[in-house]
Design an enzyme around this catalytic site. Structure first.
Site, mmCIF file in Angstrom:
data_model
loop_
_atom_site.group_PDB
_atom_site.id
_atom_site.type_symbol
_atom_site.label_atom_id
_atom_site.label_comp_id
_atom_site.label_asym_id
_atom_site.label_seq_id
_atom_site.Cartn_x
_atom_site.Cartn_y
_atom_site.Cartn_z
ATOM 1 N N THR A 143 -24.645 43.288 -105.204
ATOM 2 C CA THR A 143 -24.956 43.886 -103.905
ATOM 3 C C THR A 143 -25.994 44.982 -104.159
ATOM 4 O OG1 THR A 143 -23.283 45.590 -104.154
ATOM 5 C CG2 THR A 143 -22.568 43.543 -103.150
ATOM 6 N N GLU A 163 -21.063 38.881 -100.992
ATOM 7 C CA GLU A 163 -19.675 38.576 -101.343
ATOM 8 C C GLU A 163 -19.203 37.248 -100.751
ATOM 9 O OE1 GLU A 163 -20.869 41.413 -100.332
ATOM 10 O OE2 GLU A 163 -19.887 43.136 -101.261
ATOM 11 N N LYS A 180 -20.252 58.388 -84.288
ATOM 12 C CA LYS A 180 -19.016 58.858 -83.642
ATOM 13 C C LYS A 180 -19.331 60.122 -82.853
ATOM 14 C CE LYS A 180 -16.328 57.004 -87.387
ATOM 15 N NZ LYS A 180 -17.124 57.225 -88.599
ATOM 16 N N TRP A 182 -16.887 55.714 -80.300
ATOM 17 C CA TRP A 182 -17.845 54.991 -81.122
ATOM 18 C C TRP A 182 -19.025 54.515 -80.280
ATOM 19 C CZ3 TRP A 182 -14.935 51.185 -84.901
ATOM 20 C CH2 TRP A 182 -14.207 51.951 -85.816
HETATM 21 P P1 ADP Z 1 -26.810 44.687 -98.697
HETATM 22 O O1 ADP Z 1 -27.271 44.713 -97.278
HETATM 23 O O2 ADP Z 1 -25.854 45.793 -99.011
HETATM 24 O O3 ADP Z 1 -27.893 44.471 -99.654
HETATM 25 P P2 ADP Z 1 -25.940 42.008 -98.304
HETATM 26 O O4 ADP Z 1 -27.285 41.447 -98.322
HETATM 27 O O5 ADP Z 1 -24.839 41.249 -98.924
HETATM 28 O O6 ADP Z 1 -25.900 43.417 -98.935
HETATM 29 O O7 ADP Z 1 -25.674 42.333 -96.794
HETATM 30 C C1 ADP Z 1 -24.511 42.031 -96.109
HETATM 31 C C2 ADP Z 1 -24.499 42.805 -94.831
HETATM 32 O O8 ADP Z 1 -25.650 42.535 -94.046
HETATM 33 C C3 ADP Z 1 -23.353 42.471 -93.929
HETATM 34 O O9 ADP Z 1 -22.187 43.154 -94.314
HETATM 35 C C4 ADP Z 1 -23.865 42.940 -92.571
HETATM 36 O O10 ADP Z 1 -23.691 44.331 -92.391
HETATM 37 C C5 ADP Z 1 -25.342 42.656 -92.670
HETATM 38 N N1 ADP Z 1 -25.659 41.412 -91.980
HETATM 39 C C6 ADP Z 1 -25.835 40.188 -92.498
HETATM 40 N N2 ADP Z 1 -26.153 39.297 -91.551
HETATM 41 C C7 ADP Z 1 -26.164 39.964 -90.382
HETATM 42 C C8 ADP Z 1 -26.405 39.598 -89.016
HETATM 43 N N3 ADP Z 1 -26.738 38.367 -88.663
HETATM 44 N N4 ADP Z 1 -26.304 40.571 -88.086
HETATM 45 C C9 ADP Z 1 -25.981 41.844 -88.409
HETATM 46 N N5 ADP Z 1 -25.755 42.243 -89.673
HETATM 47 C C10 ADP Z 1 -25.840 41.320 -90.649
#
Ligand code: ADP
Length: 542
Positions: free
Chosen positions: A182, A329, A437, A442
């Site tokens: 990540t 994940e 918040k 929220w």
């Molecule tokens: P990071 O953003 O930390 O690099 P990831 O690429 O695994 O890690 O991102 C996952 C996160 O991206 C999700 O938990 C969510 O917050 C966001 N995400 C992924 N797809 C979408 C979507 N279609 N709409 C909104 N948020 C999204």
């Protein structure tokens, strides 16, 4: 009664590689090179070169389970590594070239990478973290322009003398195949180790018609980088089905991508919203310049796709956008916003459903829980943290960190705050750390951003929290205007007013040139928060 009468046939990536040669030998792999010329190879070449690679790595001492890191753009040789390394029983570990060198050093040494394969143009980046990654014993350089300096090995010279055939071992389907980290926007980056089985099952479901729907006649453009979240599994889905794959190399600006889409008659493309916002703006400027009649779908995910983007592509250019959600994940596909048959929606509800993050694909279960960890009703209103489970969802991190992300009853806590409606469509209102918040209530930054981006003068908008002496936090908006367009704070607040409670309206609108982005092209709200944290405490509240 257990069956016990079916064959114990392992679900491994090797099978995709063998199929590629047996049935899809002529399918093409098109790479756009750094000098903008194109290279073409076939799936027969992929099999042959993955075999040579397996020989070469074996000769270098790579054994089952060893990590082979890549620091590469999207290109055919990266695809060879995606297939060849797992098929020989080793683990391909994709390093995200957009991360800070100190993060890369941490990740490479945490993963104990043994071999690193790097694009020549990225060697300077590698040198910045090499001292931190002493576990790397061999560096292999990809690049066609001249000899490799120092003790690096040249990728092509390494493969050249090797035989075309490798006896790929019969692997346990639970063997590790790929490692992705990540990006660590909170705390240290964490590794997710995928097995052959999890990747194969993810691939099969991704290829279903109501997911990505790949077929051998598709021409798949992977704008999503192969160095992040397994390029959403597109490389494996393409190879598994025999679809042609188009890899854009380092040129990811809208004009280069549109040129590539038109030239290669791309049918399917995938990327994050920031990429598509740029593409839509350029298409709006020059609606006739590119022939995109071959396109059947564009999948957008990674962060929220604004409804104005989804609608803009369809209404003005006849292009269908499918919104999807996933995480490193979750391999990464988790949910997808297909319009299910028989929903009977009017136009507004249809767009709202397309703009949701969708519902879980087969074998993924979704639920959302409140502060007391109890599941919430699927009423479209109750907001809680999304939890998922399924055969391609991590059950722990590499090195067993982050145990608090996994519940005792077997679910993964995503950190996304969502609602789920009666039809199962999930809508992300925020990442937990981005929630605003205000006075105990929220406020959804995503909803405000989407509404701001539906204003004709707004190109991009990010909404984030600033400290407030009375309310704790209040929303601020950072807005990038379209070239030649104007809008004032009052005008934008008036645009939001009919749709939101008054206390949701941003206290300030900051007109900026560019919104900072994360390594994967998402809005970097933590930077905005840091930069403007005290804006409202320094001036009298408005
Ligand atoms: P990071 O953003 O930390 O690099 P990831 O690429 O695994 O890690 O991102 C996952 C996160 O991206 C999700 O938990 C969510 O917050 C966001 N995400 C992924 N797809 C979408 C979507 N279609 N709409 C909104 N948020 C999204």
């Amino acid at each position: 009664m257990l069956a016990g009468r079916m064959m114990d046939y392992p679900l491994t990536i090797t099978h995709f590689l063998e199929r590629a040669r047996t049935y899809h030998a002529r399918s093409a792999i098109v790479t756009q090179n750094p000098d903008r010329t194109s290279s073409r190879a076939t799936y027969a070449d992929l099999h042959r070169r993955a075999s040579k690679l397996a020989h070469a790595l074996t000769r270098l001492g790579v054994r089952a389970g060893d990590r082979v890191a890549t620091l590469c753009w999207n290109h055919a040789r990266h695809l060879e590594l995606y297939l060849g390394v797992p098929a020989m029983g080793a683990v391909v570990h994709t390093l995200n070239l957009r991360l800070h060198p100190s993060d890369l050093g941490y990740i490479a040494s945490h993963a104990e990478d043994r071999v690193l394969v790097v694009d020549r143009s990225l060697l300077p980046l590698y040198r910045k973290f090499a001292a931190q990654a002493r576990c790397v014993q061999r560096v292999i350089v990809i690049g066609d322009d001249g000899p490799v300096e120092g003790d690096g090995l040249d990728y092509e010279a390494l493969l050249a003398p090797e035989p075309d055939h490798f006896d790929f071992p019969r692997l346990d389907e639970r063997a590790a195949a790929m490692l992705c980290y990540t990006s660590g926007t909170t705390g240290n980056p964490k590794g997710v180790l995928y097995s052959h089985r999890s990747i194969v099952l993810h691939t099969l479901v991704s290829c279903m018609h109501d997911a990505l729907g790949f077929r051998d006649s598709d021409v798949v453009l992977s704008v999503v980088p192969m160095f992040h979240a397994m390029a959403w599994g597109l490389p494996y889905s393409a190879v598994a089905t025999g679809a042609r794959i188009v890899l854009p190399g380092p040129h990811l600006d809208p004009a280069s991508l549109l040129d590539l889409m038109a030239r290669e008659r791309v049918t399917f493309a995938a990327g994050v919203p920031t990429i598509w916002l740029g593409i839509l703006a350029l298409l709006d400027e020059h609606p006739k310049r590119w022939d995109l009649s071959s396109m059947r779908a564009m999948v957008i995910g990674g962060s929220a796709a604004p409804p104005a983007l989804i609608d803009g592509f369809l209404a003005r250019h006849g292009l269908v956008v499918t919104h999807a959600w996933g995480m490193t994940e979750t391999n990464p596909l988790g949910t997808i916003a297909h319009l299910r048959h028989g929903l009977d929606l009017d136009a507004a509800a249809e767009l709202d459903t397309r703009a949701s993050q969708g519902y879980a694909v087969p074998f993924i279960d979704q639920r959302h829980v409140g502060a007391d960890d109890q599941p919430l009703p699927w009423d479209g209103r109750s907001m809680g943290e999304l939890e998922v489970r399924g055969p391609w969802v991590a059950s722990s991190y590499f090195g067993d960190e982050g145990e608090d992300r996994f519940t005792k009853d077997g679910w993964f806590k995503t950190g996304d705050v969502v609602t789920i409606d009666g039809d199962g469509y999930m809508r992300i209102t925020d990442r937990a750390k981005d929630v605003i918040k205000s006075g105990g209530e929220w406020i959804s930054s995503v909803a405000l951003e989407n509404a701001l981006m539906s204003h004709p003068a707004v190109l991009e908008a990010a909404v984030f929290a600033a400290r407030h002496p009375v309310w704790g936090e209040r929303p601020l908006a950072a807005v990038v205007l379209r070239p030649g367009q104007a809008a004032s704070k009052d005008e934008l607040r008036a645009h939001l007013e009919p749709r939101f409670a008054r206390f949701w309206l941003p206290d300030e609108v900051l007109f900026v040139e560019r919104i900072p982005r994360t390594s994967t092209g998402k809005f970097l709200k933590s930077q905005l928060r840091d930069e403007y944290a005290d804006l409202l405490t320094k001036q009298p509240p408005g």
